[in-house]
Motif scaffolding. Structure first.
Motif, mmCIF file in Angstrom:
data_model
loop_
_atom_site.group_PDB
_atom_site.id
_atom_site.type_symbol
_atom_site.label_atom_id
_atom_site.label_comp_id
_atom_site.label_asym_id
_atom_site.label_seq_id
_atom_site.Cartn_x
_atom_site.Cartn_y
_atom_site.Cartn_z
ATOM 1 N N ALA A 183 44.538 31.298 55.362
ATOM 2 C CA ALA A 183 43.659 30.596 56.298
ATOM 3 C C ALA A 183 42.217 31.074 56.184
ATOM 4 C CB ALA A 183 44.156 30.789 57.732
ATOM 5 N N ARG A 184 42.018 32.396 56.098
ATOM 6 C CA ARG A 184 40.657 32.932 56.071
ATOM 7 C C ARG A 184 40.254 33.455 54.704
ATOM 8 N NH1 ARG A 184 39.221 36.482 61.086
ATOM 9 N NH2 ARG A 184 39.456 34.415 61.969
ATOM 10 N N ASN A 192 50.594 41.279 34.599
ATOM 11 C CA ASN A 192 50.801 41.383 33.158
ATOM 12 C C ASN A 192 51.917 42.383 32.902
ATOM 13 O OD1 ASN A 192 49.623 44.171 32.839
ATOM 14 N ND2 ASN A 192 47.798 43.121 33.574
ATOM 15 N N PRO A 193 52.389 42.507 31.671
ATOM 16 C CA PRO A 193 53.501 43.428 31.397
ATOM 17 C C PRO A 193 53.222 44.870 31.782
ATOM 18 C CG PRO A 193 53.203 41.916 29.567
ATOM 19 C CD PRO A 193 52.046 41.689 30.494
ATOM 20 N N GLU A 194 51.943 45.258 31.880
ATOM 21 C CA GLU A 194 51.606 46.649 32.172
ATOM 22 C C GLU A 194 51.387 46.909 33.653
ATOM 23 O OE1 GLU A 194 48.166 47.262 29.819
ATOM 24 O OE2 GLU A 194 49.267 47.538 27.956
ATOM 25 N N GLY A 195 51.191 45.870 34.457
ATOM 26 C CA GLY A 195 50.930 46.085 35.883
ATOM 27 C C GLY A 195 50.278 44.861 36.497
ATOM 28 N N PHE A 196 49.266 45.088 37.354
ATOM 29 C CA PHE A 196 48.619 43.979 38.027
ATOM 30 C C PHE A 196 47.200 44.363 38.413
ATOM 31 C CE2 PHE A 196 50.671 46.497 41.325
ATOM 32 C CZ PHE A 196 49.677 46.600 42.293
ATOM 33 N N LEU A 197 46.410 43.336 38.714
ATOM 34 C CA LEU A 197 45.042 43.511 39.211
ATOM 35 C C LEU A 197 44.852 42.509 40.333
ATOM 36 C CD1 LEU A 197 42.211 44.869 38.737
ATOM 37 C CD2 LEU A 197 41.625 42.834 37.437
ATOM 38 N N ILE A 198 44.228 42.915 41.421
ATOM 39 C CA ILE A 198 44.101 42.038 42.584
ATOM 40 C C ILE A 198 42.642 41.878 42.978
ATOM 41 C CG2 ILE A 198 44.389 43.906 44.262
ATOM 42 C CD1 ILE A 198 45.919 41.862 45.985
ATOM 43 N N ARG A 199 42.312 40.666 43.444
ATOM 44 C CA ARG A 199 40.986 40.389 43.981
ATOM 45 C C ARG A 199 41.142 39.479 45.196
ATOM 46 N NH1 ARG A 199 36.399 36.195 42.279
ATOM 47 N NH2 ARG A 199 34.760 36.943 43.661
ATOM 48 N N THR A 200 40.452 39.807 46.281
ATOM 49 C CA THR A 200 40.480 38.997 47.496
ATOM 50 C C THR A 200 39.130 38.307 47.662
ATOM 51 O OG1 THR A 200 42.057 40.491 48.566
ATOM 52 C CG2 THR A 200 40.794 39.025 49.995
ATOM 53 N N ILE A 201 39.149 36.984 47.896
ATOM 54 C CA ILE A 201 37.913 36.228 48.079
ATOM 55 C C ILE A 201 37.901 35.625 49.481
ATOM 56 C CG2 ILE A 201 37.654 35.702 45.634
ATOM 57 C CD1 ILE A 201 38.810 32.949 46.163
ATOM 58 N N ASN A 202 36.703 35.495 50.041
ATOM 59 C CA ASN A 202 36.557 34.957 51.398
ATOM 60 C C ASN A 202 36.517 33.426 51.356
ATOM 61 O OD1 ASN A 202 36.441 37.474 52.702
ATOM 62 N ND2 ASN A 202 34.292 37.693 52.150
ATOM 63 N N SER A 259 38.146 26.854 42.211
ATOM 64 C CA SER A 259 38.239 26.906 40.747
ATOM 65 C C SER A 259 37.152 27.796 40.164
ATOM 66 C CB SER A 259 38.128 25.495 40.170
ATOM 67 O OG SER A 259 38.188 25.517 38.765
ATOM 68 N N GLN A 260 35.938 27.725 40.728
ATOM 69 C CA GLN A 260 34.850 28.578 40.247
ATOM 70 C C GLN A 260 35.161 30.054 40.488
ATOM 71 O OE1 GLN A 260 31.559 26.934 42.431
ATOM 72 N NE2 GLN A 260 31.028 25.459 40.835
ATOM 73 N N GLU A 261 35.680 30.373 41.686
ATOM 74 C CA GLU A 261 36.039 31.765 41.977
ATOM 75 C C GLU A 261 37.169 32.225 41.059
ATOM 76 O OE1 GLU A 261 34.588 33.876 43.777
ATOM 77 O OE2 GLU A 261 33.195 32.644 44.917
ATOM 78 N N THR A 262 38.098 31.317 40.754
ATOM 79 C CA THR A 262 39.182 31.660 39.837
ATOM 80 C C THR A 262 38.633 31.961 38.453
ATOM 81 O OG1 THR A 262 40.735 30.266 41.075
ATOM 82 C CG2 THR A 262 41.345 30.859 38.821
#
Length: 584
Positions: A183-184, A192-202, A259-262
């Motif tokens: 919602a917000r 990926n096979p080695e782990g993960f990476l995370i990003r939070t966008i507003n 899409s731009q943030e992606t």
């Protein structure tokens, strides 16, 4: 083994009971969802509304006991850092040091945790998650007050990883991206096979609602109801209704921004991981149900985009309404991820429950035994007490000796206090550069935008960019100053479009933006050239004013002296006020 999981989202709460069998099979026994009733634009109302929603569910369904809570992404600070690979007993010390540098608050004011997402013989990649301590403590005590016993507070942003692993989706040989549109805010989880990476966008469903409200001139709650009924197909609106076109236009703008943030996140991911872009994208979260979103992202990102089914490999209990839970499955990804925490080798999870709250809960459980112990102590026979009085006299001499020994300790205490004062000054100096850590990513995006604008305008370069920070009534004001020069070519200083015939007052010249410029007939070519040069600089000004990092323009200057002196460059200076919500 049963687990009570409460997912506290921005617009809803859910209470679920999940059982884990000896074979690590998950059974969803019960699930209740309650929409929240409050002003979504006011974050201060969230806690009270969440407490009311949870209390409504547990009261109606007679639920109590130990509970695992999931915090929404907008409360969390997420950072990925790299630390040297050292011995295990020293690793946490290094992580704590780096956490202090990367978390924009003193560590004493936050509850934080870490998880190593990738390691080799040289360095480790570590995920940091933090929440303000006063928020976490107030949340935990609020839930305890309505009859629940918080045992963990997990971060919603990483739980999709557990859910994806449990769904048996093949993650071994390719890069995948899970986009959880809330919602917000939205979480972008690269796996990926080695782990993960995370990003939070507003950016979330509330952003679309606010755009609809602004476009139609309605209240937020009215726009939310209109959005839900229209895009879900519950209500059909006439095609000629002006609101229909407005909602489709705002929906397209929302999809374009997502899409731009992606794309930006994928570029950052490829740069950090030095690997390939994701070959598959999965959507989850209730706001991801926006019609056409999957197709739009698939076309723009040129990869397969599918909706993630968190109920795959989940057994539904006899008390579950299969049809209803299918409707709410996009709210269950994080719940399944929390249920999987601790199950299997690859599960992740960080508990953000404050230590002080844990200790107070443990003490509360011991109150009865402590009261009984106090009563027993009070029942000690009086002779024993009289005997202790006889020892007081002998211990007075011991007390006098101790006072003599305390004197040098007080001297050392004075030194400690001075050291603490020095430490406080250093901490204040460190706080001044916290803004650099916060604004680093904003600068990357802003400079990319400037580069695109300079490429479009051509023959313009920047000599200096810096930000002046002014403290005004306890608030920081950021002023951006840009100095640059425009190369003057002999074949460029001509009006780009002339409208004829000429009027009595002068000729009309239109630039590329169809803005009329009136030039007197008597004006010579040099005057016309100046108007064209000014227009080219205005292109740069307009582009910067449209940036999400700029609040408004403050002033601008063009130095014509160098052109008058015969030099083929035109210096200029632009001043802007920076958006305080997007500091540079």
């Amino acid at each position: 083994m049963g687990k009570l999981i409460i997912n506290c989202g921005v617009s809803h709460v859910s209470v679920s009971e999940v059982t884990t069998t000896n074979d690590d099979e998950l059974i969803l026994d019960r699930c209740f969802v309650q929409p929240l009733d409050y002003d979504f634009s006011d974050e201060s109302e969230w806690l009270a509304a969440t407490t009311t929603g949870v209390n409504s569910i547990i009261s109606q369904n007679k639920i109590s006991g130990k509970a695992h809570f999931i915090l929404p992404g907008f409360l969390l600070l997420t950072k990925i850092i790299k630390v040297p690979h050292v011995e295990t007993d020293k690793q946490q010390q290094i992580i704590a040091f780096e956490a202090q540098q990367n978390i924009p608050y003193p560590l004493a004011e936050v509850v934080w945790g870490s998880h190593i997402v990738f390691e080799d013989d040289v360095e480790n990649e570590v995920l940091l998650l933090a929440v303000k301590k006063d928020i976490a403590d107030g949340f935990a005590r609020g839930m305890a007050a309505i009859g629940l016993e918080p045992v963990s507070m997990g971060a919603s942003s990483i739980l999709d990883y557990n859910s994806m692993r449990h769904s048996m989706t093949d993650l071994e040989d390719e890069e995948s991206l899970i986009i959880n549109v809330g919602a917000r805010s939205s979480n972008l989880l690269f796996v990926n096979p080695e782990g993960f990476l995370i990003r939070t966008i507003n950016l979330g469903g509330n952003s679309l609602t606010q755009n609809i409200a602004d476009s139609l001139g309605r209240e937020f709650d009215q726009s939310e109801e209109l959005k839900t009924s229209f895009f879900s197909g519950e209500v059909e609106y006439p095609e000629h209704d002006p609101a229909v076109q407005t909602m489709w236009r705002t929906a397209e703008a929302f999809m374009k921004r997502l899409s731009q943030e992606t794309t930006r996140s994928i570029v950052t991911y490829k740069r950090q991981k030095k690997g390939d872009a994701p070959t598959r994208i999965f959507l989850t979260g209730k706001a991801s149900l926006l019609p056409g979103l999957a197709e739009y992202l698939s076309e723009k990102q040129r990869v397969s985009v599918d909706y993630f089914d968190p109920l795959k490999n989940i057994t539904l209990g006899p008390n579950i309404d299969a049809e209803a839970v299918q409707i709410d499955q996009f709210n269950l990804s994080e719940v399944i991820g929390e249920a999987c925490r601790g199950v299997g080798e690859n599960s992740v999870g960080i508990n953000l429950l404050p230590e002080e709250f844990k200790k107070s809960q443990a003490f509360a459980k011991k109150k009865l035994s402590l009261a009984i112990a106090a009563i027993l102590m009070a029942c000690i026979p009086l002779p024993g007490y009289l005997l202790s009085l006889m020892e007081i006299s002998s211990k007075k001499d011991t007390l006098t000796q101790l006072k003599t020994q305390i004197a040098p300790l007080n001297h050392n205490l004075s030194k400690i206090k001075k050291t603490q004062e020095i430490s406080a000054r250093y901490m204040a100096a460190i706080d001044k550069i916290d803004g650099l850590v916060t604004s680093k990513y904003n600068w990357i995006i802003f400079l990319e935008d400037i580069q695109e604008k300079l490429f479009d305008i051509k023959d313009v370069w920047l000599d200096d960019i810096h930000v002046n920070i002014e403290e005004l009534v306890g608030e920081k004001i950021y002023e951006l100053e840009i100095k640059g020069r425009l190369l003057v070519r002999s074949n460029q200083e001509k009006p780009k479009k002339t409208v004829e015939p000429a009027t009595e007052e002068g000729e009309e010249i239109k630039n590329e933006k169809d803005e009329e410029i009136v030039v007197p007939i008597e004006a010579d070519k040099a005057e016309v050239d100046r108007l064209v040069l000014t227009e080219r600089i205005n292109q740069l000004r307009d582009g910067l004013k449209a940036s999400e990092f700029i609040q408004k323009e403050k002033s601008y200057e063009i130095d014509w002296s160098t052109l008058d002196a015969g030099l083929k460059v035109l210096p200029f200076k632009l001043n802007f006020l920076v958006n305080p919500n997007k500091p540079l």
